[in-house]
Design an enzyme around this catalytic site. Structure first.
Site, PDB file in Angstrom:
ATOM      1  N   ARG A  28       0.898  -1.127  -0.079  1.00  0.00           N
ATOM      2  CA  ARG A  28      -0.016  -0.049  -0.086  1.00  0.00           C
ATOM      3  C   ARG A  28       0.941   1.166   0.144  1.00  0.00           C
ATOM      4  NH1 ARG A  28      -2.449   3.943   3.416  1.00  0.00           N
ATOM      5  NH2 ARG A  28      -4.516   4.482   2.707  1.00  0.00           N
ATOM      6  N   GLY A  29       1.090   1.917  -1.011  1.00  0.00           N
ATOM      7  CA  GLY A  29       1.638   3.051  -1.319  1.00  0.00           C
ATOM      8  C   GLY A  29       1.852   4.244  -0.098  1.00  0.00           C
ATOM      9  N   GLY A  61      -9.262   3.975 -10.517  1.00  0.00           N
ATOM     10  CA  GLY A  61     -10.367   3.101 -10.973  1.00  0.00           C
ATOM     11  C   GLY A  61     -10.115   1.861  -9.824  1.00  0.00           C
ATOM     12  N   GLU A  95      -4.357  -7.748  -5.982  1.00  0.00           N
ATOM     13  CA  GLU A  95      -3.202  -8.092  -6.320  1.00  0.00           C
ATOM     14  C   GLU A  95      -2.822  -9.583  -5.441  1.00  0.00           C
ATOM     15  OE1 GLU A  95      -1.036  -3.944  -7.516  1.00  0.00           O
ATOM     16  OE2 GLU A  95      -0.475  -5.050  -5.653  1.00  0.00           O
TER      17      GLU A  95
END
Length: 659
Positions: A28-29, A61, A95
């Site tokens: 998670r960035g 998105g 992912e």
């Protein structure tokens, strides 16, 4: 067509299209992108791994991009960094599901969370609350305008199941390391390097008998020394051409995945002769540390390597060693080697192995192929099948006997005879049978003699100047010399006298290379190449216009130990010639037949101020000390120009130089 290049720096990105990746980093960035994920990405890249770390602009998105899906599918390893707010990201969860479906290994990193938080996704935990919010999220149906659940309940359950499975995979916890992110990073990198698929070395077109040799090696020297509590230092000894390098490459391909760091150092003997062992030391250092740092001298390299060869779980192969001190250049202190490391050294000389620290029982003597294996390998090259045509059976038997089980001889002669009639076979057999069995180079020269004169000259140019160079460049230079470069090169390659690797780089077996250079030393036109011991004698002979015009090429690489001595001698020869009464044409000396020049530093400029080179077609100038090329370079016939140097800013000062 003129080809030019200069020293430049390049940067690769993690999001190159249509690429396969070694590692995919799932994260998670906002939690870790600028910290742990970024550090992990750079460390893995430094080891030459292709790593995917998605960019912020991709995350728009609800749907994963084809690029991300492709990266997950192609990666051989996935690293999932589970941070405190990981489960808030539907991208991360999607992912994760794809990663689990891919069946490639996943390395979980629990960053400020515990594995139990991934298991208990209902209740009061951070992950449980995040998933409950996703369950309640709504969106507007575009057709009816009514509100509905944004995510299907079955999708949420898939995410819960994925998290539960990930929690059960052995991974790395930051908390278990008392919050030491440096230690966590080292541990994760170590595990990735151990599991990453390493590019396979090109072993052999037809690996006949190789499985048997690997099994024999393992049973005799590898397995008996597996649990000795000390590093395994093993050796392979055998005749030149018997397949030591082939066996070592195959062992590297099979074993390297079991080691954290691995390195195959090829052509040690040849690099020692050329004075370029420091380049191999640099290659080893990069494999051990991931850092590509220049090594100025072999002594400098030994000092640095001594600090790193103690790393655990190393696989290092030194191929074709012929002196004890060559081993010392890479393993300056064998006492610091870790107990789980494996060192493999190949040599033609058993005494060199023993004096290098390899015990008698740890040396594997490689012998030639059996009759059945020899028959198969020879026929694969001569008939493209594993057995002979009926009318050639008796001739095949005689060739196999003459080759004595040596794979190189079987390969070269099989290729030589491919497509030829029985009369040609008989003529070549007669030549071969008149040669003593141990004189391998003379055997191989039969294939050289079978080339036409133009092809022989191309072969000698390759042996002296173009090993390690680009195939297309060598062909272009041959064309510029008035030869049919492509046709000649193909014929030489078809006879297995030269090989081209996957990078289009020219390779040549050391026997063939040495044979070619010996022929070149004794024939015309002259090829002055360093580090041949004869170069100083040849330079002394540059005392007449006749000898001057017998020189086709000069190569004295800048980083060779003989460079400064030989370059000084060459300069003195030209100075002396300028003061003689020989009727050289024009201003200074004119070497009208010199077409190939590969050297470095200011020697090029010193040559060009004394010598005219009107027909120069290849100039490889290493360590150019100028900001632009001197105007004295003749551009009329130049076809390939390669210039490198830290001071170089532009190739040409004036447009007239190009014209």
């Amino acid at each position: 067509m003129l080809q030019s290049s200069s020293a430049t720096a390049s940067t690769s990105t993690s999001t190159a299209p249509n690429s396969d990746y070694d590692v995919f980093i799932n994260h998670r960035g906002p939690d870790v992108k600028k910290t742990f994920a970024s550090h992990l990405y750079r460390r893995l890249q430094s080891y030459g791994l292709r790593v995917f770390l998605d960019q912020p602009e991709l995350q728009r998105g609800d749907y994963l991009t084809p690029q991300i899906e492709g990266a997950i599918g192609s990666a051989s390893i996935h690293v999932a960094i589970f941070s405190s707010r990981y489960a808030e990201s539907t991208w991360c969860l999607k992912e994760l599901v794809l990663m689990l479906e891919s069946n490639s290994p996943i390395i979980p990193v629990f960053y400020q969370v515990k594995p139990d938080e991934l298991r208990w996704t209902r209740g009061n935990g951070g992950y449980a609350k995040a998933l409950e919010l996703l369950e309640r999220k709504t969106t507007t149906d575009p057709e009816t305008g009514e509100k509905k659940l944004r995510y299907d309940p079955s999708l949420i359950e898939n995410w819960r199941d994925g998290l539960f499975k990930a929690a059960g995979i052995s991974g790395f916890e930051l908390e278990a390391r008392n919050g030491d992110e440096g230690e966590l990073l080292d541990n994760v990198v170590e595990e990735v390097l151990k599991r990453a698929k390493k590019p396979a070395l090109n072993v052999a077109k037809y690996p006949t008998g190789l499985d048997d040799k690997v099994t024999d090696f393992e049973n005799i020297v590898l397995l008996p020394r597996q649990n000795g509590g000390k590093p395994r230092i093993l050796g392979i000894v055998g005749l030149g051409g018997v397949g030591k390098t082939t066996l070592a490459k195959e062992l590297f391909n099979r074993k390297s995945s079991g080691y954290s760091r691995s390195c195959f150092l090829a052509d040690v003997r040849d690099n020692a002769n050329k004075g370029t062992l420091n380049l191999l030391q640099r290659e080893l250092l990069k494999s051990l540390t991931g850092r590509d740092e220049p090594i100025n001298s072999v002594h400098h390299g030994k000092t640095i390597l001594k600090m790193h060869i103690s790393s655990p779980n190393l696989l290092i192969i030194l191929d074709d060693v012929d002196k004890v001190d060559q081993v010392d250049e890479f393993l300056p202190d064998q006492t610091v080697l870790h107990s789980d490391s494996l060192i493999l050294i190949t040599s033609r000389n058993k005494d060199v192995l023993k004096r290098s620290g390899v015990e008698e029982l740890s040396i594997y003597k490689l012998t030639g192929l059996s009759r059945e294996q020899s028959l198969e390998l020879f026929c694969l090259y001569s008939f493209n099948q594993a057995h002979p045509l009926p009318e050639f059976e008796s001739l095949v038997e005689k060739f196999i006997e003459a080759c004595g089980g040596l794979p190189l001889s079987l390969k070269v002669f099989g290729a030589l005879l491919h497509g030829e009639n029985t009369s040609y076979w008989k003529a070549q057999l007669d030549k071969l049978q008149r040669i003593l069995p141990k004189e391998i180079k003379q055997r191989l020269q039969i294939s050289y003699d079978a080339l036409d004169m133009e092809e022989q000259q191309i072969f000698l140019d390759i042996a002296c100047f173009f090993i390690g160079e680009d195939r297309d460049m060598a062909i272009r230079i041959s064309d510029g010399s008035g030869r049919n470069g492509l046709w000649g090169f193909r014929n030489i390659e078809n006879r297995c006298l030269v090989e081209v690797n996957s990078n289009n780089t020219i390779r040549m077996h050391d026997h063939l290379r040495d044979m070619g250079r010996e022929i070149a030393d004794a024939s015309l036109p002259r090829r002055l190449w360093c580090p041949t011991p004869k170069i100083d004698d040849l330079l002394q002979q540059l005392s007449s216009e006749q000898v001057i015009n017998e020189v086709r090429g000069i190569t004295m690489r800048y980083d060779m130990p003989r460079f400064h001595r030989s370059s000084k001698l060459l300069g003195n020869c030209f100075m002396k010639l300028c003061n003689t009464q020989y009727p050289f044409h024009g201003t200074g000396i004119c070497m009208r037949n010199l077409q190939l020049l590969h050297t470095g530093g200011d020697l090029v400029e010193r040559i060009l101020t004394k010598v005219q080179l009107p027909n120069l077609i290849w100039l490889n100038w290493e360590n150019c000390p100028y900001s632009s090329l001197p105007s004295s370079i003749s551009m009329k016939n130049l076809m390939v120009l390669h210039v490198s140097g830290s001071k170089l800013k532009t190739l040409w000062k004036k447009e007239s130089q190009v014209n």
